[in-house]
Design an enzyme around this catalytic site. Structure first.
Site, PDB file in Angstrom:
ATOM      1  N   SER A 152      60.152   0.526   4.463  1.00  0.00           N
ATOM      2  CA  SER A 152      59.692   1.830   3.998  1.00  0.00           C
ATOM      3  C   SER A 152      58.722   1.567   2.859  1.00  0.00           C
ATOM      4  O   SER A 152      58.735   0.483   2.265  1.00  0.00           O
ATOM      5  CB  SER A 152      60.879   2.660   3.484  1.00  0.00           C
ATOM      6  OG  SER A 152      60.451   3.747   2.683  1.00  0.00           O
ATOM      7  N   TYR A 165      69.071   3.118  -1.002  1.00  0.00           N
ATOM      8  CA  TYR A 165      68.041   2.970   0.036  1.00  0.00           C
ATOM      9  C   TYR A 165      66.897   2.100  -0.478  1.00  0.00           C
ATOM     10  O   TYR A 165      66.468   1.151   0.192  1.00  0.00           O
ATOM     11  CB  TYR A 165      67.536   4.354   0.437  1.00  0.00           C
ATOM     12  CG  TYR A 165      66.482   4.363   1.518  1.00  0.00           C
ATOM     13  CD1 TYR A 165      66.833   4.224   2.852  1.00  0.00           C
ATOM     14  CD2 TYR A 165      65.130   4.536   1.209  1.00  0.00           C
ATOM     15  CE1 TYR A 165      65.878   4.249   3.855  1.00  0.00           C
ATOM     16  CE2 TYR A 165      64.170   4.559   2.195  1.00  0.00           C
ATOM     17  CZ  TYR A 165      64.541   4.414   3.522  1.00  0.00           C
ATOM     18  OH  TYR A 165      63.583   4.433   4.496  1.00  0.00           O
TER      19      TYR A 165
END
Length: 275
Positions: A152, A165
């Site tokens: 990401s 995350y």
């Protein structure tokens, strides 16, 4: 006059790809893109069996074989065995795409340890074990291979409410670099693809194409399309990427470079809050 040629780009590795979380979004688009490139595809899913079946149908529509397994990376040790199962059914493995992931939306100060661990188990531990298993199979086969870890933009840039995350994706980026060094002797490349906001079920945009003009703060003015990310992954899985390893390819529409520009446009401190 003798013509000078560059190195031959070879793809001797098995034309079999295993893609985790391929029941929708980026995973499904990647399965189709690799099928178009001549790969048989192993598909994993967590909850959406129907979505995985649709992905398999699309793969077979391109004349390639597909195999499907459920796995729960919340239990990463047992789940990682699915890579071996799919490789056994399809007759090898030349590509692994670690795409499955999860997230959270809570400030670190309010988070309990179990929530922290649950995200790390899926996004980092699971990716580690799947990569390790696939790399061992590729090493023993002796024909090289490709590992692509889908991270990401948050492998690089922080996001409020997403502590585990971001930690997992940043950790996966560094793990990928270590693996790139360690696995180079076996002809295995390891890279990450770092998407920005992509119109997928994970971002609440299922079955909707990216809406033009919906993201004025992004240089292209819209979220990305899963197929745009899949194209980048497919490139890294192909012979044309044989000299690329340990790299992070950002597919974010320039989102990451907007930091100072975007900060100057803020008119309140609402960015500090999750709501």
């Amino acid at each position: 006059m003798t013509e000078t040629r560059g190195p031959v780009q070879r793809a001797d590795y098995d034309r079999v790809a295993v893609i985790t979380g391929a029941d929708s979004g980026i995973g499904r688009a990647t399965a189709v893109a690799l099928a178009e490139q001549g790969f048989d595809v192993g598909i994993t899913f967590h909850c959406d069996a129907e979505g995985a079946a649709r992905t398999a149908e699309e793969v077979r529509g391109h004349g390639r074989r597909a195999a499907v397994r459920r796995h729960d990376l919340g239990e990463p040790v047992s789940a990682a065995g699915v890579v071996d199962e799919l490789a056994g059914e399809l007759g090898g493995i030349g590509v692994l795409v670690n795409n499955a992931g999860t997230g959270s939306s809570r400030p670190v100060i309010d988070m309990d340890y179990q929530e922290w661990r649950s995200v790390l188990a899926v996004d980092l531990d699971g990716a580690f074990l799947c990569a390790q298993g696939a790399a061992r199979l590729m090493r023993d086969r002796g024909a090289g291979g490709r590992i692509v870890n889908v991270t990401s933009v948050h492998e690089e840039y922080p996001l409020i409410g997403s502590g585990p995350y971001c930690a997992a994706k940043g950790g996966l980026r560094m793990l990928s670099r270590v693996l790139a060094l360690e696995l180079s002797r076996y002809g295995i490349t390891v890279n990450t693809v770092a998407p920005g906001e992509i119109a997928t079920p994970m971002t609440g945009q299922d079955n909707r194409p990216p809406e033009e003009g919906s993201r004025p703060g992004y240089p292209p003015g819209r979220p990305g399309d899963a197929r745009e990310v899949a194209s980048a992954i497919a490139f890294l899985c192909g012979p044309g990427a044989s000299y690329i390893t340990g790299a992070s390819l950002f597919v974010d529409g320039g989102l990451g470079i907007m930091g100072p520009q975007a900060a100057e446009s803020l008119t309140s401190e609402s960015w500090r809050d999750l709501e």
